[in-house]
Design a protein around this motif. Structure first.
Motif, PDB file in Angstrom:
ATOM      1  N   PRO A 224      -1.242   1.564  -5.454  1.00  0.00           N
ATOM      2  CA  PRO A 224      -0.182   0.702  -4.918  1.00  0.00           C
ATOM      3  C   PRO A 224       0.918   0.385  -5.923  1.00  0.00           C
ATOM      4  O   PRO A 224       2.015  -0.028  -5.528  1.00  0.00           O
ATOM      5  CB  PRO A 224      -0.939  -0.571  -4.502  1.00  0.00           C
ATOM      6  N   LEU A 263       4.594   2.359  -2.180  1.00  0.00           N
ATOM      7  CA  LEU A 263       4.327   1.515  -1.024  1.00  0.00           C
ATOM      8  C   LEU A 263       5.591   1.295  -0.197  1.00  0.00           C
ATOM      9  O   LEU A 263       5.539   1.261   1.033  1.00  0.00           O
ATOM     10  CB  LEU A 263       3.749   0.170  -1.464  1.00  0.00           C
ATOM     11  N   ILE A 277      -5.908   3.014   0.304  1.00  0.00           N
ATOM     12  CA  ILE A 277      -5.813   3.389  -1.106  1.00  0.00           C
ATOM     13  C   ILE A 277      -6.895   4.430  -1.396  1.00  0.00           C
ATOM     14  O   ILE A 277      -8.093   4.161  -1.211  1.00  0.00           O
ATOM     15  CB  ILE A 277      -5.993   2.163  -2.028  1.00  0.00           C
TER      16      ILE A 277
END
Length: 363
Positions: A224, A263, A277
């Motif tokens: 992320p 992201l 993820i």
């Protein structure tokens, strides 16, 4: 003092002799012969379109690659009765004899051929070395032997402080092309390198991957926190042409381009999608780099680009700085995607996709 094919020259007379050749693009690429290795790839295809549009009287434009199916498809876009300059040449950069035959009569070479998928290179290291390092050596030797005048090699942000084999081979390739200027003797040939980040919409890149995965409702995220540099195909082509026109030999040109957060990219493409993820793949970085603090000692700001200059140039540094109004960067300066001054918002990402990848795209 240094030597060129015209004999010994002072810095002033060298610049006088250099100026006409630096402006050959303003005189057009008409009546010149150009070859693109890996010419059926994303950037090679865009460069082909640009050259044939802006310089319709180019003498020859040779597409050199090893994939006959891609050449066949590309040839359908350029029927011979309309595009008489284009040639398709099957060959591998691993084959020096084939390169020499292809380079006969060629003025300018753009070296875009490479094995570039990180995870595939990790699994097939010997193949990656043969193409990216051995191929670079072959291109250099063939250019020197066949009298090519300008050579621009494509690099990648992964060549900067590499942690994967692909990046390591491209760093080696960069070093080979920079050093090639030291073995050219009296030949009028200049080798330079252009280094940039993720090219929007290029084969195998994340944007077409996400666009394709959107219909599944899931866009997998490796990390992320991940960021990447972003450049359009058109800006990549512009940079190659800039290097062909302006490079003195030995430079690594780096563009000033924005970054995006992975992201934000996922949200821009699939705001309603899940973003699981999955973890970083072998050889990946969280943030990419294009200039390290160690590079800062030879890096200058040219305005639109940064340039990493060779440590042993064939020209005088003060002349270069004066000619390009170059400004040295601060010691310790670094340029990476996570600390960039400019990040694309989700709205800007969507607009860029519509402009450069898919005009019909809707989030």
């Amino acid at each position: 003092m240094y030597r060129t094919k015209f004999g010994e020259r002072t810095p002033t007379t060298f610049l006088v002799a250099l100026k006409p050749s630096l402006h050959f693009l303003k005189k057009m690429l008409n009546d010149k012969s150009i070859l693109i290795t890996g010419g059926t790839g994303s950037l090679g295809s865009e460069l082909t379109r640009t050259i044939l549009t802006k310089w319709p009287n180019v003498k020859r434009l040779v597409i050199y690659s090893r994939d006959e199916q891609k050449q066949f498809r590309m040839a359908q876009e350029y029927p011979p009765d309309q595009y008489r300059a284009i040639r398709f040449f099957i060959g591998d950069v691993r084959d020096r004899e084939r390169l020499e035959r292809a380079f006969s009569g060629i003025d300018y070479v753009v070296h875009a051929a490479a094995m570039k998928h990180v995870h595939i290179a990790e699994y097939n290291p010997d193949e990656c070395v043969k193409t990216n390092v051995g191929g670079a050596e072959n291109v250099i030797e063939a250019c020197l032997k066949m009298g090519v005048q300008r050579v621009v090699a494509l690099s990648t942000d992964k060549a900067c402080a590499p942690i994967n084999l692909y990046g390591a081979t491209k760093l080696t390739s960069d070093k080979l092309f920079v050093a090639a200027n030291n073995i050219r003797g009296k030949q009028d040939i200049r080798f330079s390198v252009v280094r940039y980040g993720n090219v929007m919409g290029s084969n195998g890149s994340v944007i077409p991957f996400f666009l394709n995965k959107k219909r599944t409702g899931k866009l997998p995220i490796t990390d992320p926190e991940m960021t990447r540099f972003n450049i359009s195909l058109q800006d990549g082509v512009k940079m190659v042409l800039h290097a062909l026109e302006h490079a003195w030999g030995g430079e690594i040109l780096v563009p000033k381009i924005p970054s995006y957060r992975i992201l934000d990219l996922a949200k821009a493409i699939g705001p309603e999608c899940e973003h699981p993820i999955i973890g970083i793949r072998p050889g990946e970085k969280v943030h990419e780099e294009m200039i390290t603090p160690s590079d800062s000692f030879t890096t200058h700001d040219l305005g639109e680009y940064y340039v990493i200059l060779p440590q042993t140039p064939r020209w005088e540094l003060p002349d270069y700085i004066r000619h390009f109004n170059a400004t040295p960067v601060a010691r310790g300066f670094r340029y990476n995607s996570g600390e960039n001054e400019r990040f694309l918002s989700t709205l800007e990402i969507r607009e860029s996709i519509r402009q450069h990848v898919d005009p019909t795209f809707e989030a």
